[in-house]
Design a protein around this motif. Structure first.
Motif, PDB file in Angstrom:
ATOM      1  N   UNK A  13      31.887 -12.039  27.360  1.00 56.36           N
ATOM      2  CA  UNK A  13      33.422 -11.042  27.662  1.00 56.36           C
ATOM      3  C   UNK A  13      33.541 -10.861  28.955  1.00 56.36           C
ATOM      4  N   UNK A  14      32.691 -10.079  29.643  1.00 62.24           N
ATOM      5  CA  UNK A  14      33.039  -9.060  30.897  1.00 62.24           C
ATOM      6  C   UNK A  14      32.753 -10.193  31.699  1.00 62.24           C
ATOM      7  N   UNK A  15      32.121 -11.116  31.713  1.00 59.33           N
ATOM      8  CA  UNK A  15      32.549 -12.291  32.790  1.00 59.33           C
ATOM      9  C   UNK A  15      33.950 -13.085  33.035  1.00 59.33           C
ATOM     10  N   UNK A  16      34.708 -13.141  31.283  1.00 62.92           N
ATOM     11  CA  UNK A  16      35.885 -13.898  31.429  1.00 62.92           C
ATOM     12  C   UNK A  16      36.932 -12.944  30.661  1.00 62.92           C
ATOM     13  N   UNK A  17      37.336 -11.748  30.625  1.00 68.73           N
ATOM     14  CA  UNK A  17      38.180 -11.046  30.731  1.00 68.73           C
ATOM     15  C   UNK A  17      38.877 -10.499  32.237  1.00 68.73           C
ATOM     16  N   UNK A  18      37.897 -10.126  32.925  1.00 68.60           N
ATOM     17  CA  UNK A  18      38.532  -9.372  34.756  1.00 68.60           C
ATOM     18  C   UNK A  18      39.282 -10.542  35.309  1.00 68.60           C
ATOM     19  N   UNK A  19      38.617 -11.693  34.446  1.00 68.81           N
ATOM     20  CA  UNK A  19      39.830 -13.002  34.995  1.00 68.81           C
ATOM     21  C   UNK A  19      41.751 -13.074  34.802  1.00 68.81           C
ATOM     22  N   UNK A  20      41.578 -12.830  33.669  1.00 72.28           N
ATOM     23  CA  UNK A  20      42.843 -12.452  32.776  1.00 72.28           C
ATOM     24  C   UNK A  20      43.670 -11.343  33.110  1.00 72.28           C
ATOM     25  N   UNK A  35      39.372 -13.138  22.318  1.00 72.02           N
ATOM     26  CA  UNK A  35      39.017 -14.016  23.075  1.00 72.02           C
ATOM     27  C   UNK A  35      37.283 -13.580  22.575  1.00 72.02           C
ATOM     28  N   UNK A  36      37.090 -12.130  22.287  1.00 75.78           N
ATOM     29  CA  UNK A  36      35.719 -11.858  21.604  1.00 75.78           C
ATOM     30  C   UNK A  36      35.208 -13.025  20.225  1.00 75.78           C
ATOM     31  N   UNK A  37      36.491 -13.256  19.642  1.00 79.67           N
ATOM     32  CA  UNK A  37      35.965 -14.267  18.505  1.00 79.67           C
ATOM     33  C   UNK A  37      35.454 -15.289  19.000  1.00 79.67           C
ATOM     34  N   UNK A  38      36.361 -15.901  19.541  1.00 79.33           N
ATOM     35  CA  UNK A  38      36.207 -16.986  20.401  1.00 79.33           C
ATOM     36  C   UNK A  38      35.025 -17.479  20.959  1.00 79.33           C
TER      37      UNK A  38
END
Length: 130
Positions: A13-20, A35-38
């Motif tokens: 989550x920490x790796x993906x969310x900053x890109x959104x 995102x968290x569920x997936x």
């Protein structure tokens, strides 16, 4: 969810969310939740696949050990069978050797026996003339 899965999920989550970037607060909350569920689902599947791989490796190792054990047992049986054949051959050879040794002695005694049988000639009574 296990602790390892939670840690993996948080890292992803920490790796993906900053890109959104560039979402409104309402949409950002929705994206965060989805995102968290997936990612949690992905982490569970990942853990499951890793466990399956380990089981397969263990099965393969166990199978190889069984095959090696069968092979060693087969070799042991083969050696035991050969050992029995060798022992039987040795016993047979020993019996043959024992039979050959007395046989020549018996052959030597056979001619000597008739010589002993010869008796002294009997003294004959003279014939009377009629």
């Amino acid at each position: 969810m296990s602790e390892d899965n939670k840690k993996l999920t948080d890292q992803l989550v920490q790796a993906i969310l900053p890109k959104l970037k560039g979402l409104s607060e309402k949409n950002a909350k929705k994206v965060l939740q989805e995102t968290h569920k997936s990612i949690a689902s992905i982490a569970k599947k990942y853990s499951k696949l890793i466990a399956e791989q380990e089981k397969e490796k263990a099965k393969a190792k166990e199978k190889a050990a069984k095959e090696a054990k069968k092979k060693s047992e087969k070799e042991a049986k083969k050696k035991a069978k050969e050992g029995k054949k060798v022992a039987k051959a040795k016993l047979l050879a020993a019996l043959i050797a024992k039979e050959k040794t007395p046989a020549p002695a018996a052959a030597k005694k056979a001619p000597a026996a008739p010589a002993k049988v010869k008796a002294k000639p009997r003294a004959r009574a003279p014939r009377t003339k009629k």
